[in-house]
Scaffold this motif. Structure first.
Motif, mmCIF file in Angstrom:
data_model
loop_
_atom_site.group_PDB
_atom_site.id
_atom_site.type_symbol
_atom_site.label_atom_id
_atom_site.label_comp_id
_atom_site.label_asym_id
_atom_site.label_seq_id
_atom_site.Cartn_x
_atom_site.Cartn_y
_atom_site.Cartn_z
ATOM 1 N N LEU A 169 0.708 -0.786 0.465
ATOM 2 C CA LEU A 169 -0.301 -0.025 -0.312
ATOM 3 C C LEU A 169 0.613 1.673 0.343
ATOM 4 C CD1 LEU A 169 -2.998 -0.734 2.589
ATOM 5 C CD2 LEU A 169 -3.444 0.022 0.373
ATOM 6 N N ALA A 170 1.894 1.447 0.441
ATOM 7 C CA ALA A 170 2.777 2.233 0.724
ATOM 8 C C ALA A 170 3.694 2.994 -0.613
ATOM 9 C CB ALA A 170 4.311 2.243 1.888
ATOM 10 N N ILE A 171 3.937 1.387 -1.376
ATOM 11 C CA ILE A 171 4.445 1.790 -2.560
ATOM 12 C C ILE A 171 3.367 2.053 -3.537
ATOM 13 C CG2 ILE A 171 5.350 0.078 -5.060
ATOM 14 C CD1 ILE A 171 6.946 -1.208 -2.927
ATOM 15 N N LEU A 172 2.206 1.533 -3.715
ATOM 16 C CA LEU A 172 1.620 2.661 -4.443
ATOM 17 C C LEU A 172 1.121 3.636 -4.218
ATOM 18 C CD1 LEU A 172 -1.664 -0.828 -4.569
ATOM 19 C CD2 LEU A 172 -0.073 -0.231 -6.782
ATOM 20 N N LEU A 173 0.545 3.574 -2.920
ATOM 21 C CA LEU A 173 0.131 5.639 -2.352
ATOM 22 C C LEU A 173 1.126 6.312 -3.116
ATOM 23 C CD1 LEU A 173 -1.993 5.193 0.227
ATOM 24 C CD2 LEU A 173 -2.356 5.978 -1.583
ATOM 25 N N ALA A 174 2.513 5.969 -2.271
ATOM 26 C CA ALA A 174 3.569 7.119 -2.689
ATOM 27 C C ALA A 174 4.307 6.903 -4.262
ATOM 28 C CB ALA A 174 5.040 6.278 -1.885
ATOM 29 N N THR A 175 4.022 5.760 -4.912
ATOM 30 C CA THR A 175 3.876 6.423 -6.521
ATOM 31 C C THR A 175 2.767 7.075 -7.059
ATOM 32 O OG1 THR A 175 4.612 3.424 -6.347
ATOM 33 C CG2 THR A 175 4.496 4.913 -8.498
ATOM 34 N N LEU A 176 1.773 6.508 -6.705
ATOM 35 C CA LEU A 176 0.467 7.513 -7.588
ATOM 36 C C LEU A 176 0.824 9.121 -6.487
ATOM 37 C CD1 LEU A 176 -2.750 5.621 -6.255
ATOM 38 C CD2 LEU A 176 -1.456 6.667 -8.354
ATOM 39 N N GLN A 177 1.257 9.720 -5.378
ATOM 40 C CA GLN A 177 1.937 10.792 -5.120
ATOM 41 C C GLN A 177 3.106 11.565 -5.590
ATOM 42 O OE1 GLN A 177 2.216 10.357 -1.177
ATOM 43 N NE2 GLN A 177 0.558 9.886 -0.286
ATOM 44 N N ILE A 178 3.581 10.581 -5.504
ATOM 45 C CA ILE A 178 5.341 11.302 -6.715
ATOM 46 C C ILE A 178 4.396 11.156 -8.309
ATOM 47 C CG2 ILE A 178 7.300 10.302 -7.853
ATOM 48 C CD1 ILE A 178 7.737 9.003 -4.998
ATOM 49 N N LEU A 179 3.210 10.283 -9.391
ATOM 50 C CA LEU A 179 3.375 10.984 -10.566
ATOM 51 C C LEU A 179 1.906 11.873 -10.764
ATOM 52 C CD1 LEU A 179 2.380 7.012 -11.575
ATOM 53 C CD2 LEU A 179 4.166 8.520 -12.961
ATOM 54 N N GLY A 180 1.677 12.007 -9.121
ATOM 55 C CA GLY A 180 0.468 13.217 -9.380
ATOM 56 C C GLY A 180 1.303 14.858 -9.508
ATOM 57 N N TRP A 181 2.750 14.785 -8.768
ATOM 58 C CA TRP A 181 3.841 15.592 -8.841
ATOM 59 C C TRP A 181 4.311 15.952 -10.238
ATOM 60 C CZ3 TRP A 181 3.711 19.666 -5.693
ATOM 61 C CH2 TRP A 181 2.827 19.881 -4.425
ATOM 62 N N GLY A 182 4.260 15.100 -10.712
ATOM 63 C CA GLY A 182 5.454 14.523 -11.630
ATOM 64 C C GLY A 182 4.302 15.152 -12.403
ATOM 65 N N VAL A 183 2.404 14.519 -13.042
ATOM 66 C CA VAL A 183 2.300 15.671 -14.534
ATOM 67 C C VAL A 183 1.810 17.050 -14.163
ATOM 68 C CG1 VAL A 183 0.106 15.154 -15.165
ATOM 69 C CG2 VAL A 183 1.218 13.372 -14.303
ATOM 70 N N GLY A 184 1.273 16.958 -12.495
ATOM 71 C CA GLY A 184 1.294 18.327 -12.598
ATOM 72 C C GLY A 184 2.300 19.561 -12.363
ATOM 73 N N ALA A 185 3.607 18.962 -12.692
ATOM 74 C CA ALA A 185 4.908 19.677 -13.147
ATOM 75 C C ALA A 185 5.033 19.567 -14.001
ATOM 76 C CB ALA A 185 6.455 19.130 -12.941
ATOM 77 N N TYR A 186 4.429 19.098 -15.204
ATOM 78 C CA TYR A 186 4.636 18.825 -16.464
ATOM 79 C C TYR A 186 3.810 19.534 -16.788
ATOM 80 C CZ TYR A 186 4.076 17.068 -21.246
ATOM 81 O OH TYR A 186 4.334 16.994 -22.179
ATOM 82 N N PHE A 187 1.838 20.157 -16.976
ATOM 83 C CA PHE A 187 1.800 20.749 -17.069
ATOM 84 C C PHE A 187 1.801 22.180 -16.796
ATOM 85 C CE2 PHE A 187 -1.496 17.109 -17.411
ATOM 86 C CZ PHE A 187 -2.064 17.375 -18.585
ATOM 87 N N LEU A 188 2.206 22.639 -15.344
ATOM 88 C CA LEU A 188 2.587 24.053 -15.219
ATOM 89 C C LEU A 188 3.967 24.432 -15.736
ATOM 90 C CD1 LEU A 188 2.531 26.110 -12.383
ATOM 91 C CD2 LEU A 188 4.134 24.397 -11.487
ATOM 92 N N PHE A 189 5.089 23.435 -16.574
ATOM 93 C CA PHE A 189 5.946 24.067 -17.125
ATOM 94 C C PHE A 189 5.618 23.784 -18.918
ATOM 95 C CE2 PHE A 189 8.437 22.499 -13.628
ATOM 96 C CZ PHE A 189 9.257 23.326 -13.333
ATOM 97 N N THR A 190 4.989 23.323 -19.038
ATOM 98 C CA THR A 190 3.989 23.365 -20.576
ATOM 99 C C THR A 190 3.247 24.361 -20.775
ATOM 100 O OG1 THR A 190 2.360 21.167 -20.071
ATOM 101 C CG2 THR A 190 4.572 20.166 -21.078
#
Lengths: 196, 206
Positions: A169-190
């Protein structure tokens, strides 16, 4: 320590002979609180006395690794070295030298001596869940949770039955959070166009 | 080496660590092959205490007043709500259905714990003693459960130590308390070995 008389667990007063191994509660003669005291034969067992080890009399007789002048009585179950009675530390039928006993305790090889464990699965899961209350913290805590879950995947969990579901569960949740930040950063910069 | 299989005996129960507890430690009890395992956990680490059946000298149970105190703590708000309800119904004669439902709900909030507090039985404190320690077992806090577990442990301890007949207890206690403490002989009183460091074998003094 063993020669202390059984006493009332509340006030510490010595209890009379008739108060032991009764199947009902009896008021303590000193404080009046109902108590039930069960005693077992180990109470009357004299404390074990240490042994000194016998000196080697016949030449060629195997001697202790640590004390060459003492007769060996048993090999260490950890390292195989011969031990005299003084160096022999018996632990529920197994014999260890003091060095193996200490190393076994420190490294957790002798399970019977293990008296503490860190629950990395609970730490990782907490790091993955609790910072969600203030989402901005997850930018730091999610990678830490992911690292802990992967780093301690094979670490022993609780001594009583426990599954790896917290780590998963920790791996799943942490991965989702990192992905969320990654997607957010991608949209922000593009989406942000440079001026001019 | 395979880990010992444990069977749960009690659910975790808070271990009191003073008037104001900085950490929340929960204690539970598990049954192993040849020992009783007490686990203290704060959620992120666990500490273990093993009580081997062949080492247990005494188990003592003492009744506490915790159930009585909780009964008072829970009964006072119930009584207040019921008095308010009676005033509304009898004196003001203005039964409002919504108000009545809210009053009953507020009565049930302390009412259910009050019922549970009494269904679980009297409260107690349990301690176990070995030759080197006397330890509280906070998870054994209700008398019926404690007795059930004691009944489970008694044959296991008897299997490891042998049976102690109730009629032989007075004689053994008397012999035990009157036994002279043996003075060490001249050879024994001489220091034969010294332990500088507990982690290395002792040094023998010639």
């Amino acid at each position: 320590m063993s020669l202390l008389l059984p006493s009332c667990p509340g006030c510490g007063a010595a209890l009379g002979e008739g108060m032991f191994n009764r199947l009902d509660l009896t008021p303590c003669p000193a404080c009046g609180v109902p108590v039930q005291v069960e005693i077992f034969p180990a109470l009357f067992r004299p404390p074990a006395r240490g042994r000194g080890g016998e000196a080697v009399i016949v030449e060629g007789e195997s001697s202790c690794f640590y004390h060459p002048q003492k007769k060996a009585v048993v090999p260490c179950d950890g390292c195989g070295r011969f031990l005299c009675a003084l160096c022999d530390c018996e632990l529920r039928g197994e014999h260890f030298c003091p060095a193996c006993l200490e190393v076994g305790r420190q490294k957790g090889r002798i399970k019977r001596l293990e008296n503490q464990r860190t629950l990395y699965d609970a730490i990782a899961l907490s790091l993955a869940i609790l910072p969600l209350l203030i989402f901005y913290f997850t930018v730091i805590t999610a990678p830490i949770a992911l690292y802990l879950a992967i780093r301690y995947w094979n670490a022993p969990l609780s001594i009583v039955r426990r599954t790896k579901v917290r780590l998963v569960l920790a791996i799943l949740l942490a991965t989702l959070q990192i992905l969320g930040w990654g997607v957010g950063a991608y949209f922000l910069f593009t989406r942000i166009k440079p001026h001019g | 080496m395979a880990e010992t299989q444990y069977r749960r005996l009690t659910r975790p129960h808070r271990r009191k660590s003073g008037f104001v507890a900085v950490t929340y430690v929960r204690s539970s009890l598990w049954l192993g092959n040849d020992h009783l395992l007490a686990i203290d956990s704060n959620g992120y680490s666990e500490s273990y205490k093993r009580f081997y059946f062949q080492d247990i000298q005494m188990i003592a149970i003492r009744l506490t007043r915790r159930r009585l105190i909780w009964n008072w703590v829970l009964t006072v708000p119930i009584a207040m709500w019921l008095l308010g309800l009676a005033y509304e119904l009898v004196v003001r004669r203005n039964p409002d259905v919504v108000g009545l439902a809210i009053a009953i709900l507020w009565t049930l909030i302390p009412g259910v714990p009050l019922l549970l507090n009494n269904l679980l039985g009297p409260t107690c404190a349990c301690t176990v003693r070995t030759a080197v320690q006397t330890e509280d077992l906070p998870s054994l806090c209700r008398l019926p459960k404690t007795r059930r577990i004691l009944n489970l442990l008694r044959p296991l301890i008897a299997q490891a130590q042998g049976q102690l007949a109730p009629e032989e207890i007075p004689a053994r206690l008397q012999a035990w308390t009157q036994a002279p403490v043996s003075a060490p002989t001249a050879a024994e009183s001489e220091p034969r070995s010294v332990i500088d460091d507990p982690n290395v074998p002792p040094k023998i003094i010639p």
